[in-house]
Each structure stands twice: as structure tokens, then as C-alpha cells.
Design a protein around this motif. Structure first.
Motif, PDB file in Angstrom:
ATOM      1  N   SER A  22       0.842  -1.192   0.000  1.00  0.00           N
ATOM      2  CA  SER A  22       0.000   0.000   0.000  1.00  0.00           C
ATOM      3  C   SER A  22       0.873   1.236   0.000  1.00  0.00           C
ATOM      4  N   PRO A  23       0.357   2.380  -0.489  1.00  0.00           N
ATOM      5  CA  PRO A  23       1.158   3.597  -0.524  1.00  0.00           C
ATOM      6  C   PRO A  23       1.619   4.002   0.863  1.00  0.00           C
ATOM      7  N   SER A  24       2.814   4.574   0.947  1.00  0.00           N
ATOM      8  CA  SER A  24       3.353   4.989   2.224  1.00  0.00           C
ATOM      9  C   SER A  24       2.560   6.159   2.782  1.00  0.00           C
ATOM     10  N   SER A  25       2.439   6.210   4.117  1.00  0.00           N
ATOM     11  CA  SER A  25       1.783   7.330   4.751  1.00  0.00           C
ATOM     12  C   SER A  25       2.675   8.553   4.675  1.00  0.00           C
ATOM     13  N   ALA A  26       2.060   9.729   4.893  1.00  0.00           N
ATOM     14  CA  ALA A  26       2.783  10.973   4.687  1.00  0.00           C
ATOM     15  C   ALA A  26       3.675  11.348   5.866  1.00  0.00           C
ATOM     16  N   GLN A  27       3.441  10.757   7.038  1.00  0.00           N
ATOM     17  CA  GLN A  27       4.184  11.174   8.226  1.00  0.00           C
ATOM     18  C   GLN A  27       5.669  10.839   8.093  1.00  0.00           C
ATOM     19  N   LEU A 135      -2.772   5.545  28.294  1.00  0.00           N
ATOM     20  CA  LEU A 135      -2.574   4.114  28.057  1.00  0.00           C
ATOM     21  C   LEU A 135      -2.698   3.423  29.401  1.00  0.00           C
ATOM     22  N   THR A 136      -3.786   2.687  29.597  1.00  0.00           N
ATOM     23  CA  THR A 136      -4.010   2.036  30.884  1.00  0.00           C
ATOM     24  C   THR A 136      -3.907   0.526  30.710  1.00  0.00           C
ATOM     25  N   VAL A 137      -4.914  -0.214  31.119  1.00  0.00           N
ATOM     26  CA  VAL A 137      -4.813  -1.675  31.113  1.00  0.00           C
ATOM     27  C   VAL A 137      -5.096  -2.207  29.713  1.00  0.00           C
ATOM     28  N   GLY A 138      -4.076  -2.807  29.097  1.00  0.00           N
ATOM     29  CA  GLY A 138      -4.230  -3.353  27.761  1.00  0.00           C
ATOM     30  C   GLY A 138      -3.087  -2.948  26.867  1.00  0.00           C
ATOM     31  N   ALA A 139      -3.057  -3.512  25.673  1.00  0.00           N
ATOM     32  CA  ALA A 139      -1.951  -3.282  24.743  1.00  0.00           C
ATOM     33  C   ALA A 139      -2.352  -2.318  23.643  1.00  0.00           C
ATOM     34  N   LEU A 140      -1.437  -1.422  23.321  1.00  0.00           N
ATOM     35  CA  LEU A 140      -1.516  -0.637  22.095  1.00  0.00           C
ATOM     36  C   LEU A 140      -0.656  -1.358  21.069  1.00  0.00           C
ATOM     37  N   THR A 141      -1.258  -1.780  19.975  1.00  0.00           N
ATOM     38  CA  THR A 141      -0.545  -2.517  18.940  1.00  0.00           C
ATOM     39  C   THR A 141      -0.353  -1.628  17.722  1.00  0.00           C
ATOM     40  N   LEU A 142       0.892  -1.458  17.333  1.00  0.00           N
ATOM     41  CA  LEU A 142       1.219  -0.688  16.139  1.00  0.00           C
ATOM     42  C   LEU A 142       1.507  -1.678  15.024  1.00  0.00           C
ATOM     43  N   SER A 143       0.692  -1.625  13.983  1.00  0.00           N
ATOM     44  CA  SER A 143       0.741  -2.625  12.922  1.00  0.00           C
ATOM     45  C   SER A 143       1.395  -2.034  11.686  1.00  0.00           C
ATOM     46  N   GLY A 144       2.590  -2.535  11.346  1.00  0.00           N
ATOM     47  CA  GLY A 144       3.305  -2.030  10.187  1.00  0.00           C
ATOM     48  C   GLY A 144       4.681  -2.650  10.088  1.00  0.00           C
ATOM     49  N   ALA A 145       5.589  -1.922   9.456  1.00  0.00           N
ATOM     50  CA  ALA A 145       6.947  -2.409   9.228  1.00  0.00           C
ATOM     51  C   ALA A 145       7.953  -1.629  10.067  1.00  0.00           C
ATOM     52  N   ALA A 146       9.179  -2.137  10.112  1.00  0.00           N
ATOM     53  CA  ALA A 146      10.223  -1.497  10.907  1.00  0.00           C
ATOM     54  C   ALA A 146      10.552  -0.089  10.415  1.00  0.00           C
ATOM     55  N   SER A 147      10.285   0.189   9.149  1.00  0.00           N
ATOM     56  CA  SER A 147      10.582   1.506   8.587  1.00  0.00           C
ATOM     57  C   SER A 147       9.425   2.493   8.731  1.00  0.00           C
ATOM     58  N   ASP A 148       8.288   2.038   9.256  1.00  0.00           N
ATOM     59  CA  ASP A 148       7.115   2.901   9.369  1.00  0.00           C
ATOM     60  C   ASP A 148       7.217   3.846  10.556  1.00  0.00           C
ATOM     61  N   THR A 149       6.360   4.883  10.533  1.00  0.00           N
ATOM     62  CA  THR A 149       6.393   5.933  11.552  1.00  0.00           C
ATOM     63  C   THR A 149       5.008   6.163  12.134  1.00  0.00           C
ATOM     64  N   TRP A 150       4.973   6.315  13.456  1.00  0.00           N
ATOM     65  CA  TRP A 150       3.762   6.695  14.175  1.00  0.00           C
ATOM     66  C   TRP A 150       4.050   7.962  14.965  1.00  0.00           C
ATOM     67  N   ILE A 151       3.164   8.953  14.866  1.00  0.00           N
ATOM     68  CA  ILE A 151       3.290  10.195  15.615  1.00  0.00           C
ATOM     69  C   ILE A 151       2.008  10.400  16.412  1.00  0.00           C
ATOM     70  N   THR A 167       0.879  -2.132  27.782  1.00  0.00           N
ATOM     71  CA  THR A 167       2.040  -2.402  26.949  1.00  0.00           C
ATOM     72  C   THR A 167       1.866  -1.793  25.565  1.00  0.00           C
ATOM     73  N   VAL A 168       3.002  -1.615  24.887  1.00  0.00           N
ATOM     74  CA  VAL A 168       3.004  -1.183  23.500  1.00  0.00           C
ATOM     75  C   VAL A 168       3.737  -2.241  22.688  1.00  0.00           C
ATOM     76  N   VAL A 169       3.097  -2.725  21.648  1.00  0.00           N
ATOM     77  CA  VAL A 169       3.704  -3.699  20.738  1.00  0.00           C
ATOM     78  C   VAL A 169       3.986  -2.965  19.438  1.00  0.00           C
ATOM     79  N   SER A 170       5.257  -2.869  19.069  1.00  0.00           N
ATOM     80  CA  SER A 170       5.629  -2.094  17.886  1.00  0.00           C
ATOM     81  C   SER A 170       6.730  -2.792  17.104  1.00  0.00           C
ATOM     82  N   PRO A 171       6.640  -2.789  15.763  1.00  0.00           N
ATOM     83  CA  PRO A 171       7.713  -3.346  14.940  1.00  0.00           C
ATOM     84  C   PRO A 171       8.798  -2.314  14.658  1.00  0.00           C
TER      85      PRO A 171
END
Length: 240
Positions: A22-27, A135-151, A167-171
Motif C-alpha cells: 500500500s502507498p506509504s503514509s505521509a508522516q 494508556l491504561t490496562v491493555g496493549a496498544l498494537t502498532l501494525s506495520g513495518a520497521a521503517s514505518d512511523t507513528w506520531i 504495553t506497547v507492541v511495535s515493529p
């Protein structure tokens, strides 16, 4: 072209369509410049209680009152160098402030309400905006690749609670928390990413951060914490 050949072309076209990413996000992840080597940056002071481990440098600039602007470091394992109100710390703060401005990117998703709870969310790369992030009880899951960015852009605070249950699960290590006021960690809580807060960052006992804690104007408060270089677990893909 025979019907058999047409079927083969159609099948190949379908495979290409399915495999095309899919096209890369702008961030875009900003550069921290000289601030990249600092586990902690503070505007006024850094205080510590108990056994704390820091992977990188610590910088304080400009500091409030007379030096030293840090206390409780007799029980700190410091993997880098202390820069207390010197030119290096001032330069790192300048570079961090540039990165803070660069994080003010257009929102992919804007959440309404007094705060946004992230526990239980699965989020693709993007720029997420809210009045306050929790962020309280539960996981935040970031779904993507090692080169991706979340802001994550908070117009006020970032509150990490729930202890080990949050917890935070991130690649990826390209996770950014732009906080207009303060970030606080409850006891035993943890987070992945770089926190760039306009005022203060406070860690309760046993809280951990895989990344950096940078505060512009006020203090960073520590209490038996571990701040390590970002480390993520990337799933091993099957070999075809």
C-alpha cells in the motif's frame, strides 16, 4: 493470444496486485540531531531516587539556579555523559526543539473528547491527534513495518498507567510522542518511543521507557527506572 495465455496474464496481474504494498503514509520521522544520544533532556533539573539505569547521555539546559542541576545520581548507572548546563546540552535542546516543531504534522486521525484511551487499539502508521492520550490496562498494537512511523500529538498530557498490564507492541522505533504539557508514568508502567514534552516528564517507581525522555522547560523526575535504547521484536517471516 490464446485463451490459455490470457488466463495466465490475468493470474499474474492478480498476483502483482496482491503483493504490491500500500502507498506509504505521509508522516515523517524528524531528525534529533545531537539530541539523539541523550536518554534524558531537561530544561530545569533531573532528580532521581533509587537504582536507575540510563543508556545514553543526560543533558540539562538552561537549568534553574546554580549548578548542579541534578540529584540522586549516586545510584544511577549512566551509560553516557552528564551535560549540566553546558554548550553540548544547549545544542541538544536546540536540535530537540527543531524535532518537536517538525512533529507538528497534519493529523491522519483526530480523536474527539477530553482524552483518548489507546489500550486495545491497533493502529497503522499515521499521525494521531488528541487532547490527551492515556494508556491504561491493555496493549496498544502498532501494525506495520520497521521503517514505518507513528506520531502521537497530544494537545495537553500523556498519561501511562496500569503498570505491567499496559504495553506497547511495535515493529518500529519510529514512534513519537509530542506532548504540549507533561508526560507521567505510573509505577511499573512502560512505553516505546521518543517523548518530546514541552514541560515535564515524571517516572514513578519501576517505570521503563524504550526510547528517550526529552523535556523542554521543566524537570525529568526518576525513581528506580530503566531508560534503554529502543528495541523492538520484529516477527520472522517464513522463507518461501
Amino acid at each position: 493470444m490464446t485463451r490459455k495465455h490470457l488466463g495466465l496474464v490475468a493470474s499474474v496481474g492478480l498476483v502483482v496486485l496482491l503483493c504490491d504494498p500500500s502507498p506509504s503514509s505521509a508522516q515523517v520521522s524528524p531528525s534529533l540531531g545531537t539530541a539523539a544520544s541523550y536518554s534524558i533532556l531537561a530544561g530545569s533539573e533531573v532528580t532521581n531516587t533509587g537504582a536507575t539505569t540510563l543508556t545514553g547521555n543526560v543533558g540539562i539546559s538552561p537549568g534553574i539556579g546554580a549548578a548542579p542541576h541534578f540529584s540522586g545520581f549516586g545510584t544511577v548507572v549512566l551509560g553516557g555523559v552528564m551535560h549540566d548546563a553546558d554548550a553540548a546540552a544547549a545544542g541538544a535542546q536546540t536540535d530537540k526543539n527543531t524535532a518537536y516543531g517538525a512533529l507538528d504534522q497534519g493529523c491522519t486521525v483526530s480523536y474527539a473528547g477530553a482524552f483518548r484511551e489507546l489500550a486495545g487499539d491497533t493502529l497503522v502508521p499515521g499521525v494521531y491527534c488528541a487532547t490527551s492520550f492515556h494508556l491504561t490496562v491493555g496493549a496498544l498494537t502498532l501494525s506495520g513495518a520497521a521503517s514505518d512511523t507513528w506520531i502521537f500529538k497530544s494537545a495537553s498530557s500523556l498519561i501511562i498507567s496500569g503498570g505491567a498490564a499496559a504495553t506497547v507492541v511495535s515493529p518500529s522505533c519510529n514512534v513519537w510522542w509530542r506532548v504540549v504539557s507533561s508526560a507521567t508514568f505510573d509505577a511499573g508502567s512502560s512505553l516505546i518511543g521518543n517523548i518530546l514534552a514541552d514541560t515535564s516528564i515524571t517516572f514513578a517507581a519501576g517505570a521503563t521507557l524504550s526510547g528517550r525522555a526529552h523535556a523542554r522547560t521543566a524537570a525529568v523526575t526518576l525513581s528506580s527506572n530503566t531508560l534503554s535504547a529502543c528495541a523492538v521484536s520484529v516477527p520472522t517471516l517464513p522463507q518461501w
